[in-house]
Design a protein around this motif. Structure first.
Motif, PDB file in Angstrom:
ATOM      1  N   GLY A  18       0.811  -1.021   0.062  1.00 40.65           N
ATOM      2  CA  GLY A  18      -0.121  -0.042  -0.138  1.00 40.65           C
ATOM      3  C   GLY A  18       0.739   1.372  -0.077  1.00 40.65           C
ATOM      4  N   ILE A  19       2.218   1.050  -0.029  1.00 41.09           N
ATOM      5  CA  ILE A  19       2.908   2.433  -0.121  1.00 41.09           C
ATOM      6  C   ILE A  19       3.470   2.531  -1.676  1.00 41.09           C
ATOM      7  N   ALA A  20       3.348   3.795  -2.066  1.00 40.85           N
ATOM      8  CA  ALA A  20       3.751   4.154  -3.502  1.00 40.85           C
ATOM      9  C   ALA A  20       4.879   4.782  -3.114  1.00 40.85           C
ATOM     10  N   PHE A  21       6.053   4.356  -3.549  1.00 40.90           N
ATOM     11  CA  PHE A  21       7.302   5.184  -3.525  1.00 40.90           C
ATOM     12  C   PHE A  21       7.128   6.359  -4.642  1.00 40.90           C
ATOM     13  N   THR A  22       7.792   7.541  -4.154  1.00 38.45           N
ATOM     14  CA  THR A  22       7.888   8.679  -5.051  1.00 38.45           C
ATOM     15  C   THR A  22       9.024   8.565  -5.916  1.00 38.45           C
ATOM     16  N   THR A  23       9.373   9.323  -7.040  1.00 33.25           N
ATOM     17  CA  THR A  23      10.330   9.339  -7.885  1.00 33.25           C
ATOM     18  C   THR A  23      11.577   9.710  -6.921  1.00 33.25           C
ATOM     19  N   ASP A  24      11.343  10.404  -6.068  1.00 38.65           N
ATOM     20  CA  ASP A  24      12.798  11.033  -5.147  1.00 38.65           C
ATOM     21  C   ASP A  24      13.048   9.652  -4.237  1.00 38.65           C
ATOM     22  N   GLU A  25      12.057   8.868  -3.737  1.00 35.24           N
ATOM     23  CA  GLU A  25      12.584   7.969  -2.962  1.00 35.24           C
ATOM     24  C   GLU A  25      13.198   6.863  -3.807  1.00 35.24           C
ATOM     25  N   ILE A  26      12.468   6.439  -4.887  1.00 34.83           N
ATOM     26  CA  ILE A  26      13.135   5.263  -5.869  1.00 34.83           C
ATOM     27  C   ILE A  26      14.558   5.884  -6.176  1.00 34.83           C
ATOM     28  N   GLU A  27      14.768   7.074  -6.467  1.00 33.02           N
ATOM     29  CA  GLU A  27      16.310   7.723  -6.702  1.00 33.02           C
ATOM     30  C   GLU A  27      17.252   7.661  -5.645  1.00 33.02           C
ATOM     31  N   ALA A  28      16.501   7.669  -4.347  1.00 39.05           N
ATOM     32  CA  ALA A  28      17.351   7.739  -3.215  1.00 39.05           C
ATOM     33  C   ALA A  28      17.904   6.000  -2.977  1.00 39.05           C
ATOM     34  N   PHE A  29      16.924   5.172  -3.341  1.00 39.27           N
ATOM     35  CA  PHE A  29      17.153   3.886  -3.246  1.00 39.27           C
ATOM     36  C   PHE A  29      18.168   3.308  -4.276  1.00 39.27           C
ATOM     37  N   ASP A  30      18.030   3.945  -5.515  1.00 42.54           N
ATOM     38  CA  ASP A  30      19.050   3.612  -6.459  1.00 42.54           C
ATOM     39  C   ASP A  30      20.388   4.028  -6.070  1.00 42.54           C
ATOM     40  N   LYS A  31      20.434   5.406  -5.511  1.00 36.98           N
ATOM     41  CA  LYS A  31      21.660   5.811  -5.131  1.00 36.98           C
ATOM     42  C   LYS A  31      22.503   4.973  -4.016  1.00 36.98           C
ATOM     43  N   ILE A  32      21.463   4.313  -3.237  1.00 36.04           N
ATOM     44  CA  ILE A  32      22.005   3.629  -1.906  1.00 36.04           C
ATOM     45  C   ILE A  32      22.497   2.096  -2.765  1.00 36.04           C
ATOM     46  N   LEU A  33      21.874   1.618  -3.339  1.00 34.37           N
ATOM     47  CA  LEU A  33      22.152   0.432  -4.142  1.00 34.37           C
ATOM     48  C   LEU A  33      23.391   0.414  -4.843  1.00 34.37           C
ATOM     49  N   ASP A  34      23.617   1.636  -5.589  1.00 37.99           N
ATOM     50  CA  ASP A  34      24.907   1.853  -6.431  1.00 37.99           C
ATOM     51  C   ASP A  34      25.988   2.140  -5.503  1.00 37.99           C
ATOM     52  N   GLU A  35      25.971   2.793  -4.243  1.00 36.23           N
ATOM     53  CA  GLU A  35      27.025   2.709  -3.463  1.00 36.23           C
ATOM     54  C   GLU A  35      27.437   1.283  -2.810  1.00 36.23           C
ATOM     55  N   LEU A  36      26.474   0.593  -2.595  1.00 36.41           N
ATOM     56  CA  LEU A  36      26.455  -0.828  -1.941  1.00 36.41           C
ATOM     57  C   LEU A  36      27.344  -1.796  -3.203  1.00 36.41           C
ATOM     58  N   PHE A  37      26.755  -1.583  -4.341  1.00 36.60           N
ATOM     59  CA  PHE A  37      27.485  -2.512  -5.418  1.00 36.60           C
ATOM     60  C   PHE A  37      28.864  -2.178  -5.443  1.00 36.60           C
ATOM     61  N   TRP A  38      29.274  -0.693  -5.349  1.00 35.00           N
ATOM     62  CA  TRP A  38      30.714  -0.365  -5.629  1.00 35.00           C
ATOM     63  C   TRP A  38      31.411  -0.747  -4.289  1.00 35.00           C
ATOM     64  N   GLU A  39      31.029  -0.366  -3.221  1.00 29.85           N
ATOM     65  CA  GLU A  39      31.701  -0.751  -1.837  1.00 29.85           C
ATOM     66  C   GLU A  39      31.897  -2.170  -1.703  1.00 29.85           C
ATOM     67  N   SER A  40      30.870  -2.879  -2.057  1.00 29.71           N
ATOM     68  CA  SER A  40      31.063  -4.495  -1.775  1.00 29.71           C
ATOM     69  C   SER A  40      31.548  -5.269  -2.865  1.00 29.71           C
ATOM     70  N   LYS A  41      31.735  -4.648  -3.808  1.00 28.40           N
ATOM     71  CA  LYS A  41      32.313  -5.415  -5.107  1.00 28.40           C
ATOM     72  C   LYS A  41      31.245  -6.654  -5.504  1.00 28.40           C
ATOM     73  N   ALA A  42      30.086  -5.994  -5.458  1.00 32.81           N
ATOM     74  CA  ALA A  42      29.168  -7.263  -5.663  1.00 32.81           C
ATOM     75  C   ALA A  42      28.741  -7.113  -7.237  1.00 32.81           C
ATOM     76  N   GLN A  43      28.462  -8.432  -7.858  1.00 32.00           N
ATOM     77  CA  GLN A  43      28.040  -8.415  -9.215  1.00 32.00           C
ATOM     78  C   GLN A  43      26.930  -7.912  -9.255  1.00 32.00           C
ATOM     79  N   SER A  44      25.879  -7.992  -8.545  1.00 31.98           N
ATOM     80  CA  SER A  44      24.480  -7.480  -8.691  1.00 31.98           C
ATOM     81  C   SER A  44      23.906  -7.029  -7.221  1.00 31.98           C
ATOM     82  N   VAL A  45      22.997  -6.052  -7.174  1.00 33.67           N
ATOM     83  CA  VAL A  45      22.302  -5.685  -5.919  1.00 33.67           C
ATOM     84  C   VAL A  45      20.896  -5.532  -6.384  1.00 33.67           C
ATOM     85  N   LEU A  46      20.054  -5.957  -5.706  1.00 33.75           N
ATOM     86  CA  LEU A  46      18.708  -5.883  -5.856  1.00 33.75           C
ATOM     87  C   LEU A  46      17.765  -5.394  -4.670  1.00 33.75           C
ATOM     88  N   LEU A  47      16.730  -4.684  -4.669  1.00 32.74           N
ATOM     89  CA  LEU A  47      15.732  -4.425  -3.613  1.00 32.74           C
ATOM     90  C   LEU A  47      14.586  -4.778  -4.030  1.00 32.74           C
TER      91      LEU A  47
END
Length: 168
Positions: free
Chosen positions: A5-34
């Motif tokens: 029942g929660i609709a994420f805003t564009t800003d919230e999705i962009e914030a999630f994307d930024k966090i995942l991107d940081e995790l991707f690079w910091e952890s040296k992961a091949q893929s990260v998903l939320l």
């Protein structure tokens, strides 16, 4: 994207994307998903050869199964993270506030401790965004029948006024 029942805003999705991107690079992961806890994919960063949609659903089922295992063995809280170690790739799965799940895929040369630390940082950041999303009133929070009735009445009134103007 909605989560129970929660609709994420564009800003919230962009914030999630930024966090995942940081995790991707910091952890040296091949893929990260939320995704949400039912497996609906919210965001993906990294390798595109992984079919993330069914992986997300399977991860959600895995978290649900381990929650039940924790209950069965008398663990007062559910397990917060899971590690599936393979010969060439591993999956690190973490619960995010019982609303979302975060999954990192990484190779055998990536230290698990690095993935764990980077994931914990990402989980805390995602929780901050999620907390704001949960505390912000959304259009979906209002009674849709009441809204539909109001819209219908406004349309009827507008049509009536249009016809009244035509026949003056």
């Amino acid at each position: 994207m909605t989560v129970k029942g929660i609709a994420f805003t564009t800003d919230e999705i962009e914030a999630f994307d930024k966090i995942l991107d940081e995790l991707f690079w910091e952890s040296k992961a091949q893929s990260v998903l939320l995704s949400d806890i039912s497996g609906h994919l919210i965001s993906v960063v990294g390798e595109s050869t992984v079919n993330t949609l069914p992986l997300s659903v399977l991860a959600a089922g895995n978290l649900a199964a381990t929650k039940e295992m924790a209950r069965m063995i008398g663990e007062p809280t559910k397990f917060k993270l899971l590690l599936h170690e393979g010969d060439t790739k591993s999956v690190y799965l973490s619960d995010v506030g019982e609303k979302l799940l975060l999954l990192a895929i990484f190779g055998k040369n990536t230290p698990i401790g690095l993935v764990r630390l980077a994931t914990q940082t990402a989980v805390n950041k995602i929780l901050e965004v999620l907390e704001v999303a949960l505390s912000t009133p959304r259009a979906e929070d209002f009674d849709s029948n009441e809204s539909n009735d109001q819209i219908n009445q406004e349309l009827v009134d507008a049509l009536k006024n249009s016809f009244d103007e035509l026949f003056k």
